[in-house]
Design a protein around this motif. Structure first.
Motif, PDB file in Angstrom:
ATOM      1  N   THR A 136       4.759  -2.423   0.199  1.00 22.42           N
ATOM      2  CA  THR A 136       6.080  -2.751  -0.343  1.00 22.42           C
ATOM      3  C   THR A 136       6.866  -1.509  -0.734  1.00 22.42           C
ATOM      4  O   THR A 136       8.061  -1.438  -0.523  1.00 22.42           O
ATOM      5  CB  THR A 136       5.971  -3.650  -1.578  1.00 22.42           C
ATOM      6  OG1 THR A 136       5.007  -3.084  -2.442  1.00 22.42           O
ATOM      7  CG2 THR A 136       5.617  -5.054  -1.223  1.00 22.42           C
ATOM      8  N   ALA A 137       6.171  -0.507  -1.272  1.00 20.52           N
ATOM      9  CA  ALA A 137       6.887   0.663  -1.780  1.00 20.52           C
ATOM     10  C   ALA A 137       7.528   1.463  -0.667  1.00 20.52           C
ATOM     11  O   ALA A 137       8.452   2.214  -0.900  1.00 20.52           O
ATOM     12  CB  ALA A 137       5.939   1.548  -2.571  1.00 20.52           C
ATOM     13  N   ASN A 138       7.029   1.286   0.566  1.00 17.35           N
ATOM     14  CA  ASN A 138       7.517   2.157   1.625  1.00 17.35           C
ATOM     15  C   ASN A 138       8.302   1.430   2.703  1.00 17.35           C
ATOM     16  O   ASN A 138       8.590   1.998   3.734  1.00 17.35           O
ATOM     17  CB  ASN A 138       6.334   2.907   2.228  1.00 17.35           C
ATOM     18  CG  ASN A 138       5.670   3.741   1.168  1.00 17.35           C
ATOM     19  OD1 ASN A 138       6.247   4.695   0.704  1.00 17.35           O
ATOM     20  ND2 ASN A 138       4.494   3.333   0.749  1.00 17.35           N
ATOM     21  N   SER A 147      15.071   9.970   4.353  1.00 19.55           N
ATOM     22  CA  SER A 147      15.194   8.547   4.675  1.00 19.55           C
ATOM     23  C   SER A 147      15.535   7.722   3.436  1.00 19.55           C
ATOM     24  O   SER A 147      16.158   6.685   3.534  1.00 19.55           O
ATOM     25  CB  SER A 147      13.887   8.037   5.286  1.00 19.55           C
ATOM     26  OG  SER A 147      12.830   8.206   4.362  1.00 19.55           O
ATOM     27  N   GLY A 148      15.136   8.204   2.267  1.00 23.90           N
ATOM     28  CA  GLY A 148      15.341   7.418   1.050  1.00 23.90           C
ATOM     29  C   GLY A 148      16.480   7.955   0.213  1.00 23.90           C
ATOM     30  O   GLY A 148      17.121   8.939   0.555  1.00 23.90           O
ATOM     31  N   SER A 162      21.959   9.502  -5.041  1.00 19.62           N
ATOM     32  CA  SER A 162      21.791  10.760  -4.285  1.00 19.62           C
ATOM     33  C   SER A 162      20.922  10.541  -3.057  1.00 19.62           C
ATOM     34  O   SER A 162      19.919   9.843  -3.125  1.00 19.62           O
ATOM     35  CB  SER A 162      21.112  11.828  -5.148  1.00 19.62           C
ATOM     36  OG  SER A 162      21.728  11.894  -6.387  1.00 19.62           O
ATOM     37  N   ARG A 163      21.306  11.197  -1.979  1.00 20.01           N
ATOM     38  CA  ARG A 163      20.504  11.142  -0.764  1.00 20.01           C
ATOM     39  C   ARG A 163      19.988  12.528  -0.385  1.00 20.01           C
ATOM     40  O   ARG A 163      19.663  12.798   0.758  1.00 20.01           O
ATOM     41  CB  ARG A 163      21.332  10.550   0.388  1.00 20.01           C
ATOM     42  CG  ARG A 163      21.662   9.070   0.194  1.00 20.01           C
ATOM     43  CD  ARG A 163      22.313   8.469   1.424  1.00 20.01           C
ATOM     44  NE  ARG A 163      23.614   9.061   1.666  1.00 20.01           N
ATOM     45  CZ  ARG A 163      24.743   8.628   1.108  1.00 20.01           C
ATOM     46  NH1 ARG A 163      24.713   7.583   0.303  1.00 20.01           N
ATOM     47  NH2 ARG A 163      25.881   9.220   1.361  1.00 20.01           N
ATOM     48  N   ASN A 164      19.924  13.406  -1.389  1.00 19.45           N
ATOM     49  CA  ASN A 164      19.417  14.747  -1.121  1.00 19.45           C
ATOM     50  C   ASN A 164      18.912  15.344  -2.439  1.00 19.45           C
ATOM     51  O   ASN A 164      19.044  14.735  -3.488  1.00 19.45           O
ATOM     52  CB  ASN A 164      20.525  15.627  -0.515  1.00 19.45           C
ATOM     53  CG  ASN A 164      19.959  16.693   0.426  1.00 19.45           C
ATOM     54  OD1 ASN A 164      18.922  17.286   0.128  1.00 19.45           O
ATOM     55  ND2 ASN A 164      20.618  16.919   1.527  1.00 19.45           N
ATOM     56  N   VAL A 165      18.349  16.533  -2.341  1.00 25.09           N
ATOM     57  CA  VAL A 165      17.947  17.229  -3.563  1.00 25.09           C
ATOM     58  C   VAL A 165      19.204  17.666  -4.303  1.00 25.09           C
ATOM     59  O   VAL A 165      20.289  17.703  -3.727  1.00 25.09           O
ATOM     60  CB  VAL A 165      17.052  18.448  -3.247  1.00 25.09           C
ATOM     61  CG1 VAL A 165      15.710  18.007  -2.706  1.00 25.09           C
ATOM     62  CG2 VAL A 165      17.732  19.383  -2.252  1.00 25.09           C
ATOM     63  N   ALA A 172      11.533   9.813  -4.157  1.00 27.95           N
ATOM     64  CA  ALA A 172      12.629   8.865  -3.905  1.00 27.95           C
ATOM     65  C   ALA A 172      13.231   9.137  -2.534  1.00 27.95           C
ATOM     66  O   ALA A 172      13.473   8.218  -1.749  1.00 27.95           O
ATOM     67  CB  ALA A 172      13.695   8.988  -4.986  1.00 27.95           C
ATOM     68  N   LEU A 173      13.454  10.409  -2.229  1.00 25.36           N
ATOM     69  CA  LEU A 173      14.068  10.767  -0.943  1.00 25.36           C
ATOM     70  C   LEU A 173      13.124  10.470   0.216  1.00 25.36           C
ATOM     71  O   LEU A 173      13.557  10.187   1.329  1.00 25.36           O
ATOM     72  CB  LEU A 173      14.456  12.248  -0.935  1.00 25.36           C
ATOM     73  CG  LEU A 173      15.510  12.658  -1.962  1.00 25.36           C
ATOM     74  CD1 LEU A 173      15.737  14.162  -1.915  1.00 25.36           C
ATOM     75  CD2 LEU A 173      16.817  11.920  -1.746  1.00 25.36           C
TER      76      LEU A 173
END
Lengths: 243, 319
Positions: free
Chosen positions: A239-241, B11-12, B38-41, B239-240
């Motif tokens: 789920t997390a990915n 991707s995240g 944010s989609r980057n550092v 997260a990213l």
């Protein structure tokens, strides 16, 4: 780890029967369950289920509709055609390329690496990003006579293939083939998967319904520091990915 | 030397979360705040991927603090002990994006106030200011479990940020925050593995991941800031990379931590340390700015001079 669900394959009797009956529900159900179990892609393969390969693959893909096709072909002439197809299918379409040629599956490390290098070279020439390629060094059943040397040879090939391009191509294997006809299939599959992941394997066509296998994937990803450890790391992996 | 172009793509992304509910959303806030995305550092890649700008939540205590150094008391001397006037001052004079009501007063060792008092403070501050609220317990598990659910109910529908919940004490507050439509702060003791676990635990209770803000605990400059920094940095990278259990925006408690530092408040310090009036705000601002660079989204702060410096920094970076 990018998992490719192996179950929609005419080699399985339920799929073969569904193809014969044109039973969409069985196929769609397999697609949905494999996705829930953590598959990013679905392998769709007619296998030996029907004489009309073309018509059947069309029916299967239409039945699944929103699946992203990964196109698997080996012949070098066809490589260009498939790159073209992947380009047309949009930026998310990737390509699986087998490290084999007209002479069949290589038995040694060097030939596998040489074929992979050739594929990568051709991709680069045509501006096809190497990260959209999934190189499959081809796993053979370990139970076949004289094939027991192959797993180590494949690991050595993977070590070299990932150095061929920067960023490196993805690497995938048809995992279940390894244990074809053997005892302890699930154990053989997951132990090799763990070994291969430590040599750069980042994808596999596999049985995503095999819970022990999925737990091994989650544990490898955690041990290789690709997933942050938490006490529930097994439970959240799928789920997390989800993308 | 040419500056290399950093073109990494991920991707995240960090989850985007909106705090506060205006009339249309069923609340009474005159403004809402959105953070994350944010989609980057931090400072990496195209401005489009930078996400929402970070915000400052200014602390208002439910009681008159008796341990604040003079330099911190000075700007608030006419409002301490009066949460309504205090909150208004923070919003109207110091430009607070959010008000964080810190319920120190309910702690058994700091006044042991009851729920009735906490509810009244919450309701009064909600009436007095239009910005979204952060409602932060005392840190005493038993007392927080008695009082914070009632505070949550008193602010029902306002989409406040309530907390904190920990691995050992999360059920009561998570359930009530869910029922009352609030966002939740998950709290880990500078431990990224526990941080992930607590997010899994609250999401198992049905709490939506997109309404969670994480608090990794904060260390001030000289007092473990680098631990908080590296954990937040690692959280951002996870997260990213697409880890949904680590994709939440981050809150830091800079005000409290910075003013605990000896260097921030020592009156008879060596001459080279500068005046105590400047030193504390500088300690607080420096801690905040460092943690912003690790990816903090919401910063709890106290001294108006430090707040002004950090707002100025944010303004210049997130143009």
């Amino acid at each position: 780890m990018i998992l490719i669900g192996e179950r929609i394959n005419g080699m399985f009797t339920d799929v073969k029967q569904a193809i014969a009956d044109k039973n969409k529900k069985v196929i769609q159900d397999l697609a949905q369950r494999q996705t829930q179990a953590g598959a990013t892609y679905l392998d769709v393969n007619v296998g030996t289920a029907a004489a009309d390969q073309e018509g059947t693959i069309q029916w299967l893909v239409e039945t699944l509709l929103n699946s992203a096709p990964l196109n698997k072909k080996t012949d070098e002439e066809i490589l260009y055609k498939y790159m073209e197809m992947a380009e047309k299918a949009g930026p998310k379409a990737n390509l699986i390329a087998l490290a084999m040629d007209k002479n069949g599956v290589p038995q040694d490390t060097d030939t596998r690496v040489a074929i992979a290098a050739e594929i990568l070279q051709k991709a680069l020439e045509r501006g096809f990003e190497t990260q959209r390629l999934f190189i499959d060094p081809i796993v053979l059943p370990v139970k076949v006579p004289n094939a027991q040397t192959q797993p180590a040879i494949i690991l050595a090939a993977m070590d070299q293939i990932r150095l061929l391009a920067d960023p490196p191509p993805h690497m995938t294997v048809g995992l279940s083939n390894l244990s074809q006809g053997a005892a302890e299939r699930s154990l053989i599959n997951r132990v090799f998967l763990a070994m291969a992941m430590s040599h750069g394997l980042d994808s596999a066509i596999a049985d995503v319904f095999d819970e022990n296998l999925m737990n091994a994937v989650a544990t490898c990803d955690m041990l290789m520091n690709r997933q942050i450890y938490s006490d529930s790391f097994l439970k959240v992996y799928a789920t997390a990915n989800k993308k | 030397m040419p500056v290399p172009e950093v073109a990494d793509s991920f991707s995240g992304s960090v989850t985007k979360i909106t705090l506060g509910a205006a009339k249309a959303g069923g609340g009474t806030r005159t403004s809402t705040i959105t953070v994350g995305g944010s989609r980057n550092v931090v400072y990496g890649g195209a401005p489009d991927n930078a996400g929402e700008r970070p915000v400052i939540a200014m602390d208002v205590l439910d009681i008159c603090p008796d341990d604040w150094p003079d330099a911190l008391v000075e700007p608030y001397k006419d409002v301490l002990g009066n949460p309504v006037a205090w909150a208004k001052k923070c919003v109207n004079e110091f430009g607070a994006d959010l008000i964080c009501i810190k319920f120190d007063g309910i702690h058994p060792d700091k006044g042991d106030k009851d729920a009735e008092q906490a509810v009244k403070v919450t309701q009064d501050v909600l009436k007095a200011v239009g910005v979204p609220l952060v409602l932060w317990g005392s840190g005493n598990a038993d007392k927080d479990n008695q009082v914070m659910p009632k505070v949550s109910q008193a602010a029902k529908g306002e989409n406040c940020l309530v907390g904190t919940v920990t691995q050992d004490n999360y059920k009561a507050l998570t359930a009530i925050a869910l029922a009352d439509g609030h966002c939740l702060i998950t709290h880990a003791p500078l431990d990224i593995n526990i941080a992930k676990q607590i997010n899994i635990l609250v999401s198992d209770m049905g709490f939506p991941l997109e309404k969670i803000v994480t608090f990794q605990a904060t260390g001030a400059l000289g007092y473990g800031m680098e631990y908080a920094y590296s954990i937040q940095e690692r959280q951002r990278l996870a997260a990213l990379g697409g880890d949904k259990m680590m994709a939440m925006p981050v809150i830091c408690d800079v005000g409290y931590e910075a003013w605990r530092a000896k260097e921030a408040k020592l009156v008879d310090a060596p001459a080279g340390w500068g005046t105590v009036q400047d030193r504390g705000p500088m300690w607080e601002a420096t801690t905040a700015i460092c943690l912003l660079q690790a990816g903090a989204n919401i910063i709890r702060m106290r001294h108006p001079t430090a707040v002004a410096a950090v707002k100025n920094f944010i303004q210049q970076i997130w143009q």
